[in-house]
Every structure is written in structure tokens, then in C-alpha cells.
Design a protein around this motif. Sequence first.
Motif, PDB file in Angstrom:
ATOM      1  N   LEU A 245       0.830  -1.204   0.000  1.00  0.00           N
ATOM      2  CA  LEU A 245       0.000   0.000   0.000  1.00  0.00           C
ATOM      3  C   LEU A 245       0.867   1.258   0.000  1.00  0.00           C
ATOM      4  O   LEU A 245       1.845   1.352   0.738  1.00  0.00           O
ATOM      5  N   ASP A 246       0.498   2.230  -0.837  1.00  0.00           N
ATOM      6  CA  ASP A 246       1.183   3.512  -0.874  1.00  0.00           C
ATOM      7  C   ASP A 246       0.225   4.560  -1.433  1.00  0.00           C
ATOM      8  O   ASP A 246      -0.991   4.312  -1.534  1.00  0.00           O
ATOM      9  N   ALA A 247       0.736   5.705  -1.821  1.00  0.00           N
ATOM     10  CA  ALA A 247      -0.115   6.814  -2.266  1.00  0.00           C
ATOM     11  C   ALA A 247      -0.793   6.546  -3.608  1.00  0.00           C
ATOM     12  O   ALA A 247      -1.704   7.291  -4.000  1.00  0.00           O
ATOM     13  N   GLN A 248      -0.389   5.508  -4.327  1.00  0.00           N
ATOM     14  CA  GLN A 248      -1.013   5.206  -5.615  1.00  0.00           C
ATOM     15  C   GLN A 248      -2.416   4.639  -5.458  1.00  0.00           C
ATOM     16  O   GLN A 248      -3.192   4.661  -6.416  1.00  0.00           O
ATOM     17  N   VAL A 249      -2.718   4.116  -4.291  1.00  0.00           N
ATOM     18  CA  VAL A 249      -4.032   3.502  -4.068  1.00  0.00           C
ATOM     19  C   VAL A 249      -4.644   4.048  -2.781  1.00  0.00           C
ATOM     20  O   VAL A 249      -3.953   4.627  -1.936  1.00  0.00           O
ATOM     21  N   GLN A 250      -5.951   3.845  -2.663  1.00  0.00           N
ATOM     22  CA  GLN A 250      -6.658   4.263  -1.454  1.00  0.00           C
ATOM     23  C   GLN A 250      -7.281   3.042  -0.797  1.00  0.00           C
ATOM     24  O   GLN A 250      -7.933   2.239  -1.465  1.00  0.00           O
ATOM     25  N   VAL A 251      -7.079   2.920   0.490  1.00  0.00           N
ATOM     26  CA  VAL A 251      -7.625   1.789   1.237  1.00  0.00           C
ATOM     27  C   VAL A 251      -9.095   2.024   1.520  1.00  0.00           C
ATOM     28  O   VAL A 251      -9.508   3.133   1.887  1.00  0.00           O
ATOM     29  N   LEU A 252      -9.905   0.973   1.348  1.00  0.00           N
ATOM     30  CA  LEU A 252     -11.321   1.030   1.680  1.00  0.00           C
ATOM     31  C   LEU A 252     -11.543   0.323   3.009  1.00  0.00           C
ATOM     32  O   LEU A 252     -11.414  -0.907   3.088  1.00  0.00           O
ATOM     33  N   PRO A 253     -11.853   1.057   4.071  1.00  0.00           N
ATOM     34  CA  PRO A 253     -12.151   0.392   5.343  1.00  0.00           C
ATOM     35  C   PRO A 253     -13.570  -0.182   5.321  1.00  0.00           C
ATOM     36  O   PRO A 253     -14.552   0.545   5.447  1.00  0.00           O
ATOM     37  N   VAL A 254     -13.677  -1.479   5.121  1.00  0.00           N
ATOM     38  CA  VAL A 254     -14.978  -2.140   5.050  1.00  0.00           C
ATOM     39  C   VAL A 254     -15.340  -2.648   6.441  1.00  0.00           C
ATOM     40  O   VAL A 254     -14.616  -3.475   7.006  1.00  0.00           O
ATOM     41  N   ALA A 255     -16.425  -2.153   6.974  1.00  0.00           N
ATOM     42  CA  ALA A 255     -16.817  -2.479   8.353  1.00  0.00           C
ATOM     43  C   ALA A 255     -17.047  -3.983   8.517  1.00  0.00           C
ATOM     44  O   ALA A 255     -17.718  -4.618   7.700  1.00  0.00           O
ATOM     45  N   GLY A 256     -16.477  -4.538   9.585  1.00  0.00           N
ATOM     46  CA  GLY A 256     -16.714  -5.935   9.926  1.00  0.00           C
ATOM     47  C   GLY A 256     -15.947  -6.943   9.088  1.00  0.00           C
ATOM     48  O   GLY A 256     -16.206  -8.144   9.190  1.00  0.00           O
ATOM     49  N   VAL A 257     -15.019  -6.477   8.255  1.00  0.00           N
ATOM     50  CA  VAL A 257     -14.268  -7.403   7.403  1.00  0.00           C
ATOM     51  C   VAL A 257     -12.770  -7.204   7.618  1.00  0.00           C
ATOM     52  O   VAL A 257     -12.265  -6.081   7.498  1.00  0.00           O
ATOM     53  N   GLN A 258     -12.096  -8.274   7.956  1.00  0.00           N
ATOM     54  CA  GLN A 258     -10.632  -8.263   8.066  1.00  0.00           C
ATOM     55  C   GLN A 258     -10.081  -9.445   7.282  1.00  0.00           C
ATOM     56  O   GLN A 258     -10.404 -10.594   7.567  1.00  0.00           O
ATOM     57  N   LEU A 259      -9.280  -9.127   6.304  1.00  0.00           N
ATOM     58  CA  LEU A 259      -8.689 -10.167   5.459  1.00  0.00           C
ATOM     59  C   LEU A 259      -7.225 -10.367   5.838  1.00  0.00           C
ATOM     60  O   LEU A 259      -6.512  -9.404   6.130  1.00  0.00           O
ATOM     61  N   SER A 260      -6.798 -11.608   5.798  1.00  0.00           N
ATOM     62  CA  SER A 260      -5.400 -11.895   6.110  1.00  0.00           C
ATOM     63  C   SER A 260      -5.035 -13.247   5.517  1.00  0.00           C
ATOM     64  O   SER A 260      -5.890 -14.133   5.366  1.00  0.00           O
ATOM     65  N   ARG A 261      -3.789 -13.401   5.167  1.00  0.00           N
ATOM     66  CA  ARG A 261      -3.281 -14.694   4.737  1.00  0.00           C
ATOM     67  C   ARG A 261      -1.989 -14.976   5.497  1.00  0.00           C
ATOM     68  O   ARG A 261      -1.382 -14.065   6.055  1.00  0.00           O
ATOM     69  N   GLN A 262      -1.586 -16.226   5.510  1.00  0.00           N
ATOM     70  CA  GLN A 262      -0.368 -16.625   6.216  1.00  0.00           C
ATOM     71  C   GLN A 262       0.721 -16.965   5.205  1.00  0.00           C
ATOM     72  O   GLN A 262       0.466 -17.653   4.215  1.00  0.00           O
ATOM     73  N   LEU A 263       1.900 -16.468   5.473  1.00  0.00           N
ATOM     74  CA  LEU A 263       3.068 -16.769   4.655  1.00  0.00           C
ATOM     75  C   LEU A 263       4.042 -17.585   5.494  1.00  0.00           C
ATOM     76  O   LEU A 263       4.198 -17.342   6.697  1.00  0.00           O
ATOM     77  N   GLY A 264       4.693 -18.540   4.872  1.00  0.00           N
ATOM     78  CA  GLY A 264       5.638 -19.360   5.625  1.00  0.00           C
ATOM     79  C   GLY A 264       6.338 -20.344   4.714  1.00  0.00           C
ATOM     80  O   GLY A 264       6.425 -20.151   3.510  1.00  0.00           O
ATOM     81  N   TYR A 265       6.829 -21.426   5.312  1.00  0.00           N
ATOM     82  CA  TYR A 265       7.567 -22.408   4.523  1.00  0.00           C
ATOM     83  C   TYR A 265       6.916 -23.781   4.605  1.00  0.00           C
ATOM     84  O   TYR A 265       6.214 -24.103   5.570  1.00  0.00           O
ATOM     85  N   VAL A 266       7.158 -24.561   3.569  1.00  0.00           N
ATOM     86  CA  VAL A 266       6.586 -25.903   3.441  1.00  0.00           C
ATOM     87  C   VAL A 266       7.723 -26.874   3.140  1.00  0.00           C
ATOM     88  O   VAL A 266       8.582 -26.589   2.296  1.00  0.00           O
ATOM     89  N   VAL A 267       7.739 -28.014   3.836  1.00  0.00           N
ATOM     90  CA  VAL A 267       8.732 -29.064   3.583  1.00  0.00           C
ATOM     91  C   VAL A 267       8.011 -30.401   3.489  1.00  0.00           C
ATOM     92  O   VAL A 267       6.851 -30.532   3.875  1.00  0.00           O
ATOM     93  N   HIS A 268       8.717 -31.388   2.962  1.00  0.00           N
ATOM     94  CA  HIS A 268       8.197 -32.755   2.876  1.00  0.00           C
ATOM     95  C   HIS A 268       8.603 -33.500   4.140  1.00  0.00           C
ATOM     96  O   HIS A 268       9.791 -33.600   4.457  1.00  0.00           O
ATOM     97  N   GLY A 269       7.617 -34.032   4.855  1.00  0.00           N
ATOM     98  CA  GLY A 269       7.896 -34.692   6.123  1.00  0.00           C
ATOM     99  C   GLY A 269       8.774 -35.922   6.009  1.00  0.00           C
ATOM    100  O   GLY A 269       9.399 -36.326   6.987  1.00  0.00           O
ATOM    101  N   GLY A 270       8.835 -36.523   4.819  1.00  0.00           N
ATOM    102  CA  GLY A 270       9.637 -37.732   4.660  1.00  0.00           C
ATOM    103  C   GLY A 270      11.012 -37.498   4.073  1.00  0.00           C
ATOM    104  O   GLY A 270      11.739 -38.460   3.817  1.00  0.00           O
ATOM    105  N   ARG A 271      11.399 -36.236   3.881  1.00  0.00           N
ATOM    106  CA  ARG A 271      12.685 -35.938   3.240  1.00  0.00           C
ATOM    107  C   ARG A 271      13.714 -35.495   4.270  1.00  0.00           C
ATOM    108  O   ARG A 271      13.403 -34.698   5.164  1.00  0.00           O
ATOM    109  N   THR A 272      14.927 -35.996   4.141  1.00  0.00           N
ATOM    110  CA  THR A 272      16.033 -35.536   4.969  1.00  0.00           C
ATOM    111  C   THR A 272      16.604 -34.275   4.332  1.00  0.00           C
ATOM    112  O   THR A 272      17.140 -34.324   3.223  1.00  0.00           O
TER     113      THR A 272
END
Length: 291
Positions: A245-272
Motif C-alpha cells: 500500500l502507498d499513495a497510488q491507491v486508497q484503502v477502503l475500510p470495510v466495516a466488519g471485514v478483516q482479510l489476512s493470509r499466512q506466509l511461511g515455509y513448506v517441507v516434505h515430512g519424509g525428506r532428509t
Amino acid sequence: MDWAGLNAFVAVAEHGGFSAAAEQLHLTQPAVSKRIALLEESLGTRLFDRLGRQVVLTEAGRLLLPRARQMLAEAESARRALQDLGHDIGGRLSLATSHHVGLHRLPALLRRFTALHPRAALDIRFMDSEQAYAQVLHGEVELAVTTLGPTEAPLRAMQVWNDPLSFAVAPDHPLARLPKVSLADVAAHPAVLPEPGTFTHRIVAETFARRGLSLQLRMTTNYMETIKMMVSVGLAWSALPNTMLDAQVQVLPVAGVQLSRQLGYVVHGGRTLSRAAQAFIGLLQAEASSA
């Protein structure tokens, strides 16, 4: 391969007898003789002729000697390489990441990793989050650092960052002029989002579906920078990560709505994992602890 037998064979050949070889190897002469006998038995051929007190190589022995020296040298090189694992991290780290995470979250971690482990080579592949999951599952990369979605065994996922999303429009968009904005107001206008089936699209679509609302998609693309450009010129609204987010866009505060996602890492449980991958995961876990 009988490394002890090969070692005894080379010692006898180089020192010209069993007694001298035993002294050099810090063994008894019978122990050296037994090692040679076992080696000859395993190879099915005689390596030395005992001519009185003299020991000479047979034709098979002469053929084996340079190869035995080479094998023992390779074994010593392998032993030293394995010992070096405890002191320095080298090798290759294969890593898949989404374009957004690679651009906005990884640069500082990559700088830190290369400074700590200059001998490690990085194989970084940029792709959609869903493709990154598949690459880990099929063993094509060691780990993925990306948007996290539903994860089932044998994959294991760990959150590193929480990534809030905000509804955004161009400053001159009709929605930007409303004193209050509801989710229904947003749904009445075209959107530009990542493609259906992506984790981020699913988060946004399910938010509207829970309110009985549907999306009007003007376009889909998985490049968040392209989405932001389209929003900034007024073509559509979108849900952008707060880091963009920066001055190029305007945020819309939508009442009662909060969006979020999770970022992280993924590995194979059977791999050394390689030590390079373990070291990078250590940096990710430290990042998660400080977030």
C-alpha cells in the motif's frame, strides 16, 4: 568394499612385507595376514606370492594396486568431506517461492544466508504458491517459502509472517468517494484478483460468499504488482497486501471485514533436508519469533 583389507594390501605392497606393513598399521603380523587372506577370498584371486621371506605381487595384485590406492584416496576424501559438514555449510539449497514473497519478504533473509554461508549455492525458483507446494511434494525442491494453504501429510507447513490484506482502489474510483463502504458496495464493482484456485483468491471469494455475495471479475493474474497497477489506474478494486500500500491507491475500510493470509515455509515430512536447507529454516524460524 573391504577397506581394511585394501589398506593392508597397499601397506604390504609398498613396504615389501607383512612385518613392515604391520608396524606401519600398528597391527600384529597375523592380523595383517588375516586381512589379506580375507581380501583374496572375497576377490577370488591371489594377490601376493610368498617366495620364502620375500613377498611379491601377482599379476592380479599389480592390477589392483593403483586402483586400491585410488579407492582409498577417494574414501579419505569422502571422510574429510563428511567431517567438514560439522564446520561449514556448502552444497546447494533448492528453494521455490512465490513472486510476491520473493520480492517483499526474502531479500533480507537471502542476504543474511549468503553472508553466513558463502559456500552454499542457491537454486531459487519463482512460481505460484500452488506450484511450489507441488514441487515440494514431488521432491523437486527441498522447501517452499510462499502463501500457505491447506496442508496435508506428507507436507508440513510453518507460518512465518501474518500478511494482512486491505481492499484498495484508485483515489478517483467511485468507491473512494463513499463515506462508508460495505461489502455489498464493493461487490457491485469489478475486481482484479489472482486466479481462481489460488489460496489468495479463495480467501477473498469465501469472504464474499459468506455474505451471499458474488464477485465481478474484470481480470485475473497471479502477479500482485500487475494487480496493483490495474487498481492504481482505476480499472478495478482488489485486496492487496498491506506491504504494497502507498499513495497510488486508497484503502477502503470495510466495516466488519478483516482479510489476512499466512506466509511461511513448506517441507516434505519424509525428506532428509540438507544442512543448507536446515540453516535457512533456522533463519525463517528466527524471523517468525521476532515477527
